[in-house]
Motif scaffolding. Structure first.
Motif, PDB file in Angstrom:
ATOM      1  N   ARG A  50       5.929  -0.035  10.244  1.00  0.00           N
ATOM      2  CA  ARG A  50       7.070  -0.682   9.565  1.00  0.00           C
ATOM      3  C   ARG A  50       6.426  -1.879   8.992  1.00  0.00           C
ATOM      4  NH1 ARG A  50      12.274  -0.391  11.068  1.00  0.00           N
ATOM      5  NH2 ARG A  50      12.447   1.516  12.762  1.00  0.00           N
ATOM      6  N   LYS A  51       7.023  -2.403   8.016  1.00  0.00           N
ATOM      7  CA  LYS A  51       6.309  -3.354   7.126  1.00  0.00           C
ATOM      8  C   LYS A  51       7.313  -4.644   7.261  1.00  0.00           C
ATOM      9  CE  LYS A  51       3.580  -0.583   4.543  1.00  0.00           C
ATOM     10  NZ  LYS A  51       4.297   0.632   4.765  1.00  0.00           N
ATOM     11  N   GLY A  93      -2.369  -0.406   1.010  1.00  0.00           N
ATOM     12  CA  GLY A  93      -2.556  -0.596   2.363  1.00  0.00           C
ATOM     13  C   GLY A  93      -3.489  -1.721   3.019  1.00  0.00           C
ATOM     14  N   ASN A  94      -4.096  -2.307   2.167  1.00  0.00           N
ATOM     15  CA  ASN A  94      -4.871  -3.535   2.348  1.00  0.00           C
ATOM     16  C   ASN A  94      -4.108  -4.919   2.118  1.00  0.00           C
ATOM     17  OD1 ASN A  94      -6.658  -5.800   3.112  1.00  0.00           O
ATOM     18  ND2 ASN A  94      -7.837  -5.056   1.130  1.00  0.00           N
ATOM     19  N   TYR A  95      -3.321  -5.106   3.469  1.00  0.00           N
ATOM     20  CA  TYR A  95      -2.744  -6.357   3.240  1.00  0.00           C
ATOM     21  C   TYR A  95      -2.997  -7.754   3.856  1.00  0.00           C
ATOM     22  CZ  TYR A  95       0.467  -2.403   2.632  1.00  0.00           C
ATOM     23  OH  TYR A  95       1.302  -1.328   2.370  1.00  0.00           O
ATOM     24  N   SER A  96      -4.407  -7.820   3.767  1.00  0.00           N
ATOM     25  CA  SER A  96      -5.176  -9.024   4.278  1.00  0.00           C
ATOM     26  C   SER A  96      -5.248 -10.307   3.263  1.00  0.00           C
ATOM     27  CB  SER A  96      -6.655  -8.594   4.420  1.00  0.00           C
ATOM     28  OG  SER A  96      -7.127  -8.265   2.965  1.00  0.00           O
ATOM     29  N   HIS A  97      -4.348  -9.925   1.952  1.00  0.00           N
ATOM     30  CA  HIS A  97      -4.363 -11.068   1.149  1.00  0.00           C
ATOM     31  C   HIS A  97      -2.951 -10.741   0.429  1.00  0.00           C
ATOM     32  CE1 HIS A  97      -4.834  -8.354  -2.104  1.00  0.00           C
ATOM     33  NE2 HIS A  97      -5.617  -7.709  -1.257  1.00  0.00           N
ATOM     34  N   ASP A  98      -2.474 -11.815  -0.232  1.00  0.00           N
ATOM     35  CA  ASP A  98      -1.096 -11.907  -0.855  1.00  0.00           C
ATOM     36  C   ASP A  98      -1.218 -11.175  -2.290  1.00  0.00           C
ATOM     37  OD1 ASP A  98      -2.120 -14.102  -1.836  1.00  0.00           O
ATOM     38  OD2 ASP A  98      -0.557 -15.226  -1.946  1.00  0.00           O
ATOM     39  N   LYS A 129       2.922  -2.612  -6.797  1.00  0.00           N
ATOM     40  CA  LYS A 129       3.028  -1.454  -6.542  1.00  0.00           C
ATOM     41  C   LYS A 129       1.737  -1.031  -6.038  1.00  0.00           C
ATOM     42  CE  LYS A 129       6.581   0.902  -9.141  1.00  0.00           C
ATOM     43  NZ  LYS A 129       7.055   1.940  -9.778  1.00  0.00           N
ATOM     44  N   ALA A 130       0.838  -1.389  -6.800  1.00  0.00           N
ATOM     45  CA  ALA A 130      -0.884  -0.971  -6.273  1.00  0.00           C
ATOM     46  C   ALA A 130      -1.043  -1.825  -4.951  1.00  0.00           C
ATOM     47  CB  ALA A 130      -1.664  -1.758  -7.307  1.00  0.00           C
ATOM     48  N   HIS A 135       3.064  -7.720   5.757  1.00  0.00           N
ATOM     49  CA  HIS A 135       2.477  -7.662   7.192  1.00  0.00           C
ATOM     50  C   HIS A 135       2.948  -6.287   8.026  1.00  0.00           C
ATOM     51  CE1 HIS A 135       1.263 -11.836   6.987  1.00  0.00           C
ATOM     52  NE2 HIS A 135       2.545 -12.069   6.301  1.00  0.00           N
ATOM     53  N   SER A 136       1.931  -5.677   8.463  1.00  0.00           N
ATOM     54  CA  SER A 136       2.498  -4.321   9.070  1.00  0.00           C
ATOM     55  C   SER A 136       2.858  -4.703  10.451  1.00  0.00           C
ATOM     56  CB  SER A 136       1.203  -3.448   9.269  1.00  0.00           C
ATOM     57  OG  SER A 136       0.835  -2.918   8.066  1.00  0.00           O
TER      58      SER A 136
END
Ligand code: ADP
Length: 451
Positions: free
Chosen positions: A200-201, A168-173, A162-163, A194-195
């Motif tokens: 959309r994601k 909004g920072n999706y540079s890592h998994d 959830k966090a 990935h945006s």
């Protein structure tokens, strides 16, 4: 278009002729005017009729939901209307064809995403699930029918996820437990968002349980090896320092050197066992062309057992060897000897002096070959049995070290057994000794005279 003009002119001429024929004296202009008006009206009615038929057909085509080929019930219309119908029909056919092609491409694309070993979830701008593949349903426990258009944060409630989603920072998994995870069988998922498009994601999930396990095993292995090597190294460097700094008497010096030799021997045994293990893991499976005589293997084991017993037990052991029927095993001689001698030397090492160690080879009724090592040693508590073949797993650490053990012996035995299609069985009860069995498949056994 010319036909349309001809039809219009014909209607006007017919109307004009009617007006002229019915004209009363002095009212010719008025009758002509009325006739021409009637002609125009007639043309308009005929034209509207055709237009009406065309519109009905177009509405019917538009009302069709599934894109299929254009209806064959085309209105039969003359002149320009026929061309309008024909061109419209072609346009509709093109549209249907394009729709079918797009649908086929979409189906292929979705089938490819279904075949993906990763879980794939498509989220809309609000974070609701628009589509997900089969693997994602397994990873997260989604129900495709029920959960479509549900917000993903309501279904995947793991706080870390959830966090991550909210950040909004999706540079890592992010690594979270899978839906089937239990304390006994933990499942770990790597989830990466990935945006794309307008907010959309695309969410990808991967089962990394095996990778994490391998990584943990690698870490443990390195820690164990370092620990095993550090102890003799520390002892060795301590002795070296002493020899360098203190003027020692000859007997004392000889004693130190003997202890140093013992430690370096210990390191050498460890390195040899590690190399044996890595060779077992890295080399191709043994073929069935090389045949090794069991009596020779047992004779070698006996020699080694007697030598070891003489060194570690001043009063010796009772050692019984029964080579049984003369047989041959298909496999690699060095590996088979390594497995058998590990079992025999373990029995000698862990059995107190004057205890009995009996080693035998026999053929079972179904043609399989059984190598058995029994001892009257301390036995093994049941809780240790499943873990005995793990690398560096020891019950009696000090006894293992005192007698030159590395903690890798039974791991080597297990590997050799697997590579030769054999089974390793361990029966033991504390206080009642132990029994180790290596059972080779019938396909790898033949009588010695068949050579
Ligand atoms: P090690 O080099 O320490 O003997 P192994 O992998 O050969 O390592 O054996 C693992 C552990 O299993 C040993 O440390 C010992 O505690 C136990 N073990 C192996 N064989 C016997 C036996 N015959 N009797 C009692 N314990 C044994």
């Amino acid at each position: 278009m010319i036909n349309r003009w001809i039809a219009f002119t014909a209607c006007m001429l017919a109307g004009g002729a009617l007006g002229w024929l019915t004209a009363a004296k002095g009212g010719l202009a008025w009758s002509l005017g009325v006739g021409l008006g009637l002609g125009a009206l007639m043309w308009l009615m005929i034209d509207s009729l055709y237009l009406g038929r065309l519109l009905r057909w177009l509405r019917a085509e538009q009302g069709r939901e599934a894109p299929a080929m254009v209806s064959s019930q085309l209105p039969r219309l003359p002149g320009v209307w026929e061309e309008v119908v024909d061109r419209t029909r072609r346009l509709l056919m093109n549209r249907d064809q394009q729709l079918q092609e797009s649908q086929a491409r979409l189906d292929e694309f979705l089938a490819a995403m279904q075949a993906s070993p990763s879980g794939v979830v498509l989220l809309d701008a609000q974070g609701r699930i628009e589509w997900c593949n089969q693997m994602a349903t397994q990873h997260f426990g989604f129900d495709v029918q029920r959960d479509v258009m549900q917000h993903i944060a309501n279904l995947v409630r793991e706080p870390a996820f959830k966090a991550y989603l909210a950040s909004g920072n999706y540079s890592h998994d992010v690594v979270i437990p899978g839906s089937l995870s239990t304390p006994a069988r933990p499942v770990k998922l790597s989830v990466h968002v990935h945006s794309y498009g307008k907010g959309r994601k695309l969410l990808l999930s991967r089962d990394i349980t095996a990778v994490e396990l391998a990584e943990a095993m690698r870490r443990d292995f390195v820690a164990n090896v370092s620990h095993e090597i550090r102890t003799p190294l520390t002892v060795l460097s301590g002795f070296i320092e002493t020899l360098q700094t203190l003027p020692l008497e000859e007997p004392e010096r000889a004693r130190y050197l003997a202890l140093m030799a013992q430690q370096s021997q210990r390191m050498q045994t460890l390195v040899n066992d590690l190399l044996t293990l890595s060779r077992l893991e890295g080399s191709p499976f043994p073929g069935a062309n090389d045949w090794i005589t069991t009596s020779a293997l047992l004779a070698q084991c006996e020699q080694e057992a007697r030598a070891l017993s003489a060194v570690i037990a001043p009063r010796g052991h009772r050692l019984e060897f029964d080579a049984g029927p003369a047989c041959e095993i298909a496999g690699v001689q060095t590996e088979l000897y390594s497995a058998m001698s590990n079992l025999v030397t373990n029995a000698v090492r862990y059995t107190p002096e004057t205890g009995l160690v009996s080693v035998s080879w026999k053929l079972l009724e179904d043609g399989r070959g059984q190598f058995e090592v029994r001892d009257t040693g301390p036995g093994i508590e049941p809780q240790h049995l499943p873990r005995l073949t793990e690398r560096f797993y020891r019950i009696d650490r000090s006894r293992s070290r005192e007698t030159g053990g590395t903690g890798l012996g039974l791991a080597i035995v297990k590997h050799v057994a697997q590579r030769h299609g054999a089974e390793l069985h361990i029966d033991s009860q504390p206080g009642h000794g132990s029994r180790f069995l290596l059972i080779f498949p019938a396909a790898r056994i033949r009588p010695a005279h068949a050579a």
